[in-house]
Design an enzyme around this catalytic site. Structure first.
Site, short mmCIF file in Angstrom:
data_model
loop_
_atom_site.label_atom_id
_atom_site.label_comp_id
_atom_site.label_asym_id
_atom_site.label_seq_id
_atom_site.Cartn_x
_atom_site.Cartn_y
_atom_site.Cartn_z
N ARG A 61 7.02 1.43 3.62
CA ARG A 61 5.98 1.87 4.54
C ARG A 61 5.95 1.07 5.83
NH1 ARG A 61 1.03 2.04 1.38
NH2 ARG A 61 1.57 4.18 0.86
N HIS A 112 12.18 -1.40 -4.99
CA HIS A 112 11.45 -2.54 -4.45
C HIS A 112 12.03 -3.86 -4.93
CE1 HIS A 112 7.71 -5.14 -4.11
NE2 HIS A 112 7.82 -4.65 -2.89
N ASN A 125 -4.51 -6.39 9.35
CA ASN A 125 -4.69 -5.95 7.96
C ASN A 125 -5.67 -4.79 7.87
OD1 ASN A 125 -2.95 -7.87 6.94
ND2 ASN A 125 -4.56 -9.22 6.19
#
EC number: 2.7.4.1
Length: 725
Positions: free
Chosen positions: A437, A467, A74
């Site tokens: 991404r 999306h 992350n």
């Protein structure tokens, strides 16, 4: 990273809002000027919650190691995207408004300070907590110095046969300029002395990323006793083989993080795929934005790296070895069930179970009987959504399939089903979002594979990411066309469906079918449909629709009528939505918010948000569903879908929410919120200062209820009752 990224099956929600548009509603005189929490620091606070799971001695130790790896992964992406974006904007002179009204340089300084503290805490969690706990269970991470002569000989053979042939030492001298250092690679900085001339030289050696990061010391040991050495430690102790005749003076490990965001001016390109592929090549050579070094690195070597990589002192992170604890993902494959979470096998949704024990399930017949609300991973994705699309591909009565694909797995049965459908003569439309991404290259590959099979592949609308999670099947039944629809909160990804918590609706409702038909026409053609019946769609009117419902609850409270708002999202950043919630709180509306990651809203502030509670739940599954529930004068309006409360979701993406109407579904959502917000449920609570406090034990020290475990039990019990009937 979007919360959907499947990198190492580990993304726990680094949903970066890369929107730097001016603030919406920032001039509301009825609200304090400093009413938002900084979104970057809020994201770091989220990753701290992940780290707290790694520090928790009550969790199985291999899961704690996995949380250490998740934290590292992350944070890598946070630097590659968010920090890199901030720095790029500053360097190029672009405006960088922040949601707390502070100079971006100050924000970067705060990020650096918080990130340094978190990375040090992360390293200590490994060395002082998880590593000893692993050793107690017979899993050791050891250093070369602790090995016996026999063990060293065995590893030397392994090095010579499996590692040495793929190593590529690179000298740095007038004839060999400083080499390019690829992002996130582990490297050895080596200083050697020529034994003949006495001259010192510098070399860089990249640790091969395709080899196991942790090497078994003795492969004959049983699984109950495993010892590992890091690959870089093994290589470092055989440098003499790589530099014969040279004296090894120093060797140190370092790692570089680069700007890996992708920017494409869609309005200025005729071929989006070619432009994206070109930008992906450029991504590899983005400027460095973080340099991690081992704490023993000497100043001469550090000075060389800082100068050649052009990083500042604040961008240097000096840490104890090993660097990149993302390598601990390897430990998740260790076959020690006693050290993992107890295995959970998803159940088939009760409505989708065949009427007779050994009969074939008929998904279309099940959906025809009524809307089906799915809850993954407690309920199986394979026997619901995947089965729905596979049956549609094989059914001769199905005429057309339309689907969005944002992210999917490398061996996706969903993609194979679409290919099978196209090859059997069905009309198939796949809207592939190639700008997802870090999945751009994979999605380009899938798009080309689908096109070769005869699928109509489109890439959505210029300037917008698609999306939403939608599938529409058109089936001919007794001379009439019928629509079967799926609207979800998560991707069509069988792999992540086993670890992401998501909701989905399967329905044969004609109105939903019409809504999806219009929306797909808009996405693939030139139609502009501004109104839908059961859908709320961004960017046309989702923001306005949500604000209207929040304002309706505010008006009800001001009139003395019952009111309430409950929202579950991954990120709550959008200022206009936050301000509307503040005004609702001021009017007396009780607002419950269930947020996994970033939250810029300040709860519990007297006179502004004292009626707002914010909770966060993290655990074995990544909370990923989005839910919006409004009291609506006793006739609840409840929506599920793909949108978070961020600028990009509301203004620059195609998102869709669907309204739930079945009373049992409304009751199920009500039960979810009641459990999540219950003080007896283990969760983190957000304070007005931005601090998240974990509440996992009661006053007597007993562990509080784990919501995810409880849901596993309840849904499994529901299936057992259905079987008995």
């Amino acid at each position: 990273m979007d919360g959907d990224n499947i990198q190492a099956d580990s993304d726990f929600g680094s949903d970066f809002d890369d929107d730097f548009d001016p603030l919406v509603g920032a001039n509301d005189p009825a609200l304090p000027s400093e009413r938002y929490l900084d979104r970057e620091l809020s994201w770091l606070a989220f990753n701290q919650r992940v780290l707290e799971l790694a520090e928790d001695p009550d969790l199985p130790v291999l899961e704690r190691a996995n949380f250490l790896a998740i934290f590292a992964s992350n944070l890598d992406e946070f630097f590659m995207v968010r920090v890199a974006g901030l720095k790029r904007r500053i360097l190029t002179g672009l405006a960088v408004p922040t949601n707390v009204g502070r100079a971006p340089q100050d924000v970067l300084s705060d990020i650096s300070q918080a990130a340094h503290a978190l990375q040090n805490r992360h390293a200590l969690a490994f060395h002082d907590l998880v590593r000893p706990a692993l050793a107690e269970q017979g899993i050791e991470v050891v250093n070369w110095d602790t090995l016996s002569i026999a063990e060293r000989e065995s590893l030397r053979d392994y090095f010579s046969n499996q590692i040495f042939p793929v190593l590529m030492p690179l000298a740095v001298d007038p004839a060999h300029p400083f080499p390019y250092i690829s992002g996130l690679s582990i490297n050895l900085a080596i200083r050697v002395r020529n034994s003949k001339t006495g001259k010192q030289e510098f070399a860089r050696l990249k640790v091969p990323p395709m080899l196991p990061r942790f090497v078994r010391v003795d492969r004959a040991e049983p699984v109950e006793h495993l010892r590992f050495i890091t690959l870089e430690d093994l290589i470092a102790n055989h440098l003499g083989d790589l530099f014969p005749g040279m004296e090894i003076l120093e060797h140190h490990v370092f790692r570089v993080t680069r700007n890996e965001d992708v920017e494409i001016e869609e309005d200025e390109t005729e071929n989006l795929i070619k432009a994206l592929e070109k930008e992906l090549l450029r991504r590899r050579f983005g400027p460095p934005i973080r340099l991690e070094i081992t704490e023993d690195m000497d100043e001469v070597t550090l000075g060389l790296l800082v100068r050649e990589l052009d990083v500042t002192d604040k961008e240097v992170y000096r840490l104890p070895a090993p660097l990149d604890l993302g390598g601990l993902f390897d430990f998740s494959r260790i076959d020690r069930p006693d050290l993992h979470f107890a295995k959970h096998v998803p159940t088939t949704a009760v409505q989708l179970m065949p009427p007779e024990p050994n009969s074939e399930p008929d998904v279309f017949a099940a959906i025809s009987r009524g809307d089906i609300l799915l809850h993954h991973p407690y309920e199986s994705f394979a026997t619901s959504v995947q089965a729905f699309l596979e049956q549609a591909a094989a059914d001769p009565h199905v005429l057309a399939i339309k689907q969005t694909l944002y992210r999917t797995s490398g061996d996706s049965p969903i993609v194979e089903a679409l290919i099978d459908a196209a090859e059997s003569g069905k009309q198939v439309l796949a809207l592939v979002e190639i700008k997802a991404r870090f999945d751009e290259q994979a999605n380009i590959s899938w798009a080309r594979k689908l096109e070769k099979a005869g699928v109509h592949v489109v890439y959505g609308l210029v300037g917008l990411k698609t999306h939403c999670k939608l599938a529409l099947v058109v089936r001919q039944e007794q001379g009439v066309l019928r629509h079967y629809s799926h609207i979800g909160t998560g991707n069509y990804n069988p792999k992540t469906s086993r670890i992401y918590e998501d909701l989905g609706l399967l329905t044969a409702d004609a109105q939903v079918g019409k809504d999806l038909t219009r929306l797909f026409n808009e996405l693939s053609g030139y139609a502009i449909e501004k109104k839908f019946k059961r859908l709320l769609v961004a960017p046309l009117h989702l923001r306005k629709a949500l604000l209207k419902r929040i304002n309706d609850e505010t008006a009800a409270a001001l009139d003395g009528r019952p009111a309430g708002i409950r929202i579950k999202v991954n990120s709550m950043v959008d200022e206009a939505i936050i301000d509307a919630l503040y005004r609702a709180s001021q009017a007396g509306v009780k607002v419950d918010m269930w947020v996994r990651g970033i939250c810029s809203l300040k709860p519990g502030v007297e006179g502004m948000s004292e009626n707002i509670r914010v909770r966060s739940i993290l655990g074995r599954y990544l909370e990923h569903s989005r839910i919006f529930s409004f009291h609506n004068n006793g006739d609840p309006q409840v929506f599920i879908g793909s949108a978070d409360m961020m600028h990009r979701n509301l203004d620059r993406r195609v998102e869709a929410l669907v309204r739930l109407v079945a009373p049992e579904h409304l009751a199920e959502i009500d039960s979810l919120f009641a459990r999540a917000m219950d003080d007896r449920t283990s969760s983190w609570w957000l304070s007005e200062t931005g601090e998240w406090t974990r509440h996992d034990r009661d006053d007597s020290g007993q562990l509080l209820d784990d919501m995810q475990n409880r849901l596993m039990q309840q849904i499994g019990h529901r299936k057992r009752l259905a079987i008995r009937r």
